[in-house]
Design a protein around this motif. Sequence first.
Motif, PDB file in Angstrom:
ATOM      1  N   THR A 168       0.821  -1.214   0.000  1.00  0.00           N
ATOM      2  CA  THR A 168       0.000   0.000   0.000  1.00  0.00           C
ATOM      3  C   THR A 168       0.853   1.261   0.000  1.00  0.00           C
ATOM      4  O   THR A 168       0.412   2.319   0.439  1.00  0.00           O
ATOM      5  CB  THR A 168      -0.922   0.020   1.225  1.00  0.00           C
ATOM      6  OG1 THR A 168      -0.127  -0.024   2.426  1.00  0.00           O
ATOM      7  CG2 THR A 168      -1.896  -1.138   1.201  1.00  0.00           C
ATOM      8  N   CYS A 169       2.085   1.158  -0.538  1.00  0.00           N
ATOM      9  CA  CYS A 169       2.940   2.348  -0.580  1.00  0.00           C
ATOM     10  C   CYS A 169       2.341   3.418  -1.482  1.00  0.00           C
ATOM     11  O   CYS A 169       2.549   4.610  -1.254  1.00  0.00           O
ATOM     12  CB  CYS A 169       4.344   1.970  -1.045  1.00  0.00           C
ATOM     13  SG  CYS A 169       4.397   1.219  -2.690  1.00  0.00           S
ATOM     14  N   TYR A 170       1.588   3.022  -2.530  1.00  0.00           N
ATOM     15  CA  TYR A 170       0.956   3.993  -3.421  1.00  0.00           C
ATOM     16  C   TYR A 170      -0.048   4.863  -2.661  1.00  0.00           C
ATOM     17  O   TYR A 170      -0.141   6.080  -2.882  1.00  0.00           O
ATOM     18  CB  TYR A 170       0.267   3.279  -4.583  1.00  0.00           C
ATOM     19  CG  TYR A 170      -0.924   2.443  -4.184  1.00  0.00           C
ATOM     20  CD1 TYR A 170      -2.207   2.970  -4.204  1.00  0.00           C
ATOM     21  CD2 TYR A 170      -0.773   1.118  -3.782  1.00  0.00           C
ATOM     22  CE1 TYR A 170      -3.310   2.212  -3.835  1.00  0.00           C
ATOM     23  CE2 TYR A 170      -1.846   0.355  -3.404  1.00  0.00           C
ATOM     24  CZ  TYR A 170      -3.117   0.903  -3.433  1.00  0.00           C
ATOM     25  OH  TYR A 170      -4.205   0.148  -3.057  1.00  0.00           O
ATOM     26  N   ALA A 171      -0.799   4.243  -1.722  1.00  0.00           N
ATOM     27  CA  ALA A 171      -1.771   4.998  -0.928  1.00  0.00           C
ATOM     28  C   ALA A 171      -1.068   5.848   0.126  1.00  0.00           C
ATOM     29  O   ALA A 171      -1.455   7.008   0.366  1.00  0.00           O
ATOM     30  CB  ALA A 171      -2.759   4.041  -0.265  1.00  0.00           C
ATOM     31  N   ASN A 172      -0.030   5.314   0.758  1.00  0.00           N
ATOM     32  CA  ASN A 172       0.676   6.075   1.786  1.00  0.00           C
ATOM     33  C   ASN A 172       1.326   7.329   1.207  1.00  0.00           C
ATOM     34  O   ASN A 172       1.267   8.412   1.799  1.00  0.00           O
ATOM     35  CB  ASN A 172       1.751   5.197   2.449  1.00  0.00           C
ATOM     36  CG  ASN A 172       1.149   4.078   3.264  1.00  0.00           C
ATOM     37  OD1 ASN A 172      -0.026   4.115   3.608  1.00  0.00           O
ATOM     38  ND2 ASN A 172       1.954   3.066   3.575  1.00  0.00           N
ATOM     39  N   ASP A 209      -1.811   2.482  -9.085  1.00  0.00           N
ATOM     40  CA  ASP A 209      -1.306   3.779  -9.533  1.00  0.00           C
ATOM     41  C   ASP A 209      -1.612   4.833  -8.484  1.00  0.00           C
ATOM     42  O   ASP A 209      -2.774   5.005  -8.072  1.00  0.00           O
ATOM     43  CB  ASP A 209      -1.930   4.140 -10.877  1.00  0.00           C
ATOM     44  CG  ASP A 209      -1.312   5.391 -11.474  1.00  0.00           C
ATOM     45  OD1 ASP A 209      -0.277   5.845 -10.961  1.00  0.00           O
ATOM     46  OD2 ASP A 209      -1.874   5.922 -12.441  1.00  0.00           O
ATOM     47  N   SER A 210      -0.611   5.567  -8.057  1.00  0.00           N
ATOM     48  CA  SER A 210      -0.782   6.588  -7.028  1.00  0.00           C
ATOM     49  C   SER A 210      -1.659   7.738  -7.525  1.00  0.00           C
ATOM     50  O   SER A 210      -2.500   8.255  -6.790  1.00  0.00           O
ATOM     51  CB  SER A 210       0.584   7.114  -6.586  1.00  0.00           C
ATOM     52  OG  SER A 210       0.434   8.147  -5.640  1.00  0.00           O
ATOM     53  N   GLN A 211      -1.472   8.137  -8.768  1.00  0.00           N
ATOM     54  CA  GLN A 211      -2.265   9.258  -9.292  1.00  0.00           C
ATOM     55  C   GLN A 211      -3.739   8.884  -9.396  1.00  0.00           C
ATOM     56  O   GLN A 211      -4.622   9.696  -9.128  1.00  0.00           O
ATOM     57  CB  GLN A 211      -1.710   9.674 -10.660  1.00  0.00           C
ATOM     58  CG  GLN A 211      -2.308  10.949 -11.205  1.00  0.00           C
ATOM     59  CD  GLN A 211      -3.390  10.695 -12.235  1.00  0.00           C
ATOM     60  OE1 GLN A 211      -3.548   9.552 -12.698  1.00  0.00           O
ATOM     61  NE2 GLN A 211      -4.127  11.722 -12.583  1.00  0.00           N
ATOM     62  N   TYR A 233      11.027  16.739   3.876  1.00  0.00           N
ATOM     63  CA  TYR A 233      11.068  15.414   4.488  1.00  0.00           C
ATOM     64  C   TYR A 233      10.604  14.383   3.472  1.00  0.00           C
ATOM     65  O   TYR A 233       9.701  14.644   2.656  1.00  0.00           O
ATOM     66  CB  TYR A 233      10.194  15.342   5.741  1.00  0.00           C
ATOM     67  CG  TYR A 233      10.658  16.224   6.873  1.00  0.00           C
ATOM     68  CD1 TYR A 233      11.516  15.727   7.850  1.00  0.00           C
ATOM     69  CD2 TYR A 233      10.251  17.547   6.960  1.00  0.00           C
ATOM     70  CE1 TYR A 233      11.945  16.544   8.892  1.00  0.00           C
ATOM     71  CE2 TYR A 233      10.681  18.364   7.986  1.00  0.00           C
ATOM     72  CZ  TYR A 233      11.525  17.857   8.952  1.00  0.00           C
ATOM     73  OH  TYR A 233      11.958  18.657   9.979  1.00  0.00           O
ATOM     74  N   GLU A 234      11.225  13.207   3.546  1.00  0.00           N
ATOM     75  CA  GLU A 234      10.821  12.080   2.713  1.00  0.00           C
ATOM     76  C   GLU A 234       9.985  11.126   3.560  1.00  0.00           C
ATOM     77  O   GLU A 234      10.411  10.708   4.640  1.00  0.00           O
ATOM     78  CB  GLU A 234      12.038  11.361   2.150  1.00  0.00           C
ATOM     79  CG  GLU A 234      11.669  10.201   1.233  1.00  0.00           C
ATOM     80  CD  GLU A 234      12.884   9.450   0.736  1.00  0.00           C
ATOM     81  OE1 GLU A 234      13.149   9.467  -0.471  1.00  0.00           O
ATOM     82  OE2 GLU A 234      13.590   8.849   1.589  1.00  0.00           O
ATOM     83  N   PHE A 235       8.811  10.756   3.045  1.00  0.00           N
ATOM     84  CA  PHE A 235       7.896   9.855   3.738  1.00  0.00           C
ATOM     85  C   PHE A 235       7.908   8.522   2.991  1.00  0.00           C
ATOM     86  O   PHE A 235       7.235   8.356   1.966  1.00  0.00           O
ATOM     87  CB  PHE A 235       6.489  10.448   3.786  1.00  0.00           C
ATOM     88  CG  PHE A 235       6.399  11.753   4.539  1.00  0.00           C
ATOM     89  CD1 PHE A 235       6.096  11.771   5.887  1.00  0.00           C
ATOM     90  CD2 PHE A 235       6.632  12.957   3.893  1.00  0.00           C
ATOM     91  CE1 PHE A 235       6.011  12.955   6.585  1.00  0.00           C
ATOM     92  CE2 PHE A 235       6.551  14.150   4.580  1.00  0.00           C
ATOM     93  CZ  PHE A 235       6.238  14.153   5.936  1.00  0.00           C
ATOM     94  N   ASP A 236       8.689   7.603   3.501  1.00  0.00           N
ATOM     95  CA  ASP A 236       8.818   6.257   2.915  1.00  0.00           C
ATOM     96  C   ASP A 236       8.068   5.291   3.830  1.00  0.00           C
ATOM     97  O   ASP A 236       8.656   4.689   4.744  1.00  0.00           O
ATOM     98  CB  ASP A 236      10.288   5.885   2.786  1.00  0.00           C
ATOM     99  CG  ASP A 236      10.496   4.566   2.048  1.00  0.00           C
ATOM    100  OD1 ASP A 236       9.475   3.907   1.712  1.00  0.00           O
ATOM    101  OD2 ASP A 236      11.648   4.186   1.819  1.00  0.00           O
TER     102      ASP A 236
END
Length: 912
Positions: free
Chosen positions: A234-238, A318-320, A614-617
């Motif tokens: 779920t990295c695309y949603a985060n 797809d995140s977009q 900041y990077e949010f990984d």
Amino acid sequence: MARKVRGKRSRECDQNQCEALSSDKDDSMHPHDSSSGSGCVAAVEADDDTTRDPTQELCAKRGKTCDSHDTKGAMEAIRGLEKSRCSECQARARWLCLACRKTLCTKNRAADHLTTHLKDSDHRVYVHLSKGRVMCLACDVELEIKDQSRDQRLPPKVKEEETMQVDVESLIPSVSTTMAKASKPFKKMSSVDTRGNAVEPYALQSRPIMSNIEDEDDDIRPKGLSGLYNMGNTCYANASLQALVNCPPFSDYFRRKSGLSAYTGGSGQSSSPFISHAFMQLIQKMWSPQRIPAIYPDNLLYHIRNKCPQFSGYTQQDSQEFIRCLLELVHRELGRPVYAHEEAAATAWKRKRQNNNRPTNEREKETRWRRRSSGSGSGSGSTGENAGDSGWSSDGDTMLSGEEEINWKHVRMRSVVSDVFDGLMESSIRCLTCNNVSTTPETFEDLSLQIASPSHHTPTIDDEEVPGGETDTWMWSWARWLTSLSSWFVPPAVSLEDCLAAFYTPDRLIGDDMYSCGKCNKLRNGVKSYRVTKLPEVLCVHLKRFSHDQVAGGAKMNTRVTFPLAGLDMSKWATETAGESEYELCALVCHEGATMESGHYVAIARNEIDGNWYEFDDSTVTKLDAAYVLTKDAYVLFYQKKQDLRQERVRDTVRQMMSPRAIASSPLTDRHYISTEWLERLSTFAEPGPITNYDFLCPHANLLPRRSEHVTVICTPVPTPLWRFLNQTFGGGPSVSQLHYCAVCDGRAKGLIEKRKREADNLRALERSMQAMEARSPALLYSHHIPEPSCLSKTWFGDWEKFINDPAVEPPGAIDNSSLLIKSPEGKARLRPRPHCLKVPREFYLYFQSIYGGGPEVFSIDGDQPTEEKAAEVVRLADLAIAAERQRLQQLQQEEAEAAADSKEVSDLERQ
């Protein structure tokens, strides 16, 4: 039932005390009635009259016996008497007796003529001259105004039976009455009648206007740096959620709210705003003072997957696409309708502001041109732009009187999503033959840009003139070879402005792409171009990195696109009226990987408290340098309008005028009311726009009925000097110093509630009656004589269903079946292939047409539709056959009844 007034309660009187209920400090609304003999409470026998008014039962409970509460003519009686004098003295009158039409004062220095008149006469119904409240003062009951009777306020179909015993013949009109409408316009009322009960000022509390999210520990770890756990690819949603949360104009809307029911437009929709509420809870956790390291977004994902099943499972998405779906769902839940009078008022204000900003000589030229156009002399009427304006006045507000026609068909839906992300673009096509230009406005939520080809921007022999001489030619060839060779080692790069320029470059419509010119009425060559007419507060830019064709699959384009952290200027592709055009980057989503189905999404955002990147990984949050951000391959970018110094000075002035000292020094009665949503935009928007008090006001500048329940939340009282400052700075309105319920809109809302129930019940009754008739004799239905069913536009029927199920939706207009037909050059009409229609029995079509009108009547046949004459003849024969069948059944029923009577008589004789 009597309407409940906020902040006041009806109190029963005991034998020793009769407590007065006052609308203001000198008005006695419940004088003591000593004529009852034994105090205010007396035993009253129950009345068997079933037609007794409900307020009479309240009178009986309070020990009074009121034969009738006739309030007819109450509103007409007080017209022009708001500032009249008492009939007994010269004091200002407060009440009007509806029986003898005397104007009476209350509790002045001389006497209390209202109490005296109530004791000496048997008159009990009075109306307050300034507030328009009708009361039975003998028993302290507020009465409903009967000026708008149910028969006058509702269409003729309301006068039908209230039970489910529906006459089918009345619901299915004959062919001669199919075009007759059953709905009449609501009763028009004057502006005096629009004002109903007042909302007490103490019911609304002043609240902080300018938000302030900083605290003393921000230098250690600012708020808003919480990560999101990965719940199975779920990295695309985060990444998408982190980018949206770090767009201040959008996320600030959710940070301090305890609930969203007051902001759903008052639609009363059957489903609660689950997604918006879950999103609000997530934002508040991420920006909480506790600074939670990481959070599970499970609740929000659960509700999104219920609405959008494509995000279910554990596959990469797809995140977009996720961003678009989330914003669309929030827009649907929090959207409220915007009507034509709001758009007209905003347009008039915008036109006035633009005219004021123009040079003086241009305004003088336009004024002289208008005078020449309208003609000279006192007898000529004034025409032109000013004469046709229907918006706010120079003071910023214009209210409609009750007698003006109001278009209740909403123009668009508006929410925090549209306020933040929506922009307007105008596409124009110029015909190369006649130079005719046709324009079409378009709304965009994001810009999807093709990545420009790097070779397109590399100098070539065709692009530039080759220098003279063989040596120069040889050197030029070597330069080109070295440039192409370097591309193998250093990835080619284009800029974001190159992609924008390619998107807004005019397209030539030639060959197979020719368009139909409206002036030439032929296919012509043309040029199509785009211009932005309104820039959004947050510009969302999507770079098309993935191909979706079957050959390449989900291949990714790795071309590096450079983008600025600040100073993105959109003025090159926007009109002069588009607003502030300089943007600063606030967040971006990056994709790391080779294809769309694989890889990893991360978000990079600027924290608005400390200004660092900041990077949010997923659950990991890392501080970055600005130079490192510029090296990332962006996929979706969010640009916020630059905050100028003028807007900051305005906010500082508002903070000073809303300080505790300023509030304490201003009188409590010197207040104006402003939309809370607009004040929230003032905190974070670079351009909050004109004041939009129609968020909680109706066209008559009174409370909107469907939002009056949340009046304490959706509007904020501010000191009058602050209102004047904001109105002079931003414009808009209307100006509201007192809040009143609207008598006209409230009556209309009640009428629509009854209309919804009546139409739904009658349609169900019609369906049951048709089933009974089919069991009795199929020849009683049109389907027996006309085999082809009728067609009804699915779009129109969907609007009718929304009206039935959603109290905020207005009734649909006339039936429009024209989109279902295709007309040939000979004038014949045929049904479109796979039309977007609903096949219904003709009885259903006639029922809807009798209420809403419209047409044309369309039959589900493959060939040509019958002409009007032929259709009328077919329907006439069917009506005759149905009438003959009905007469046959009635005669058969009569014969059966006579035979049963004869049989009973014979059996009686035999028993004797």
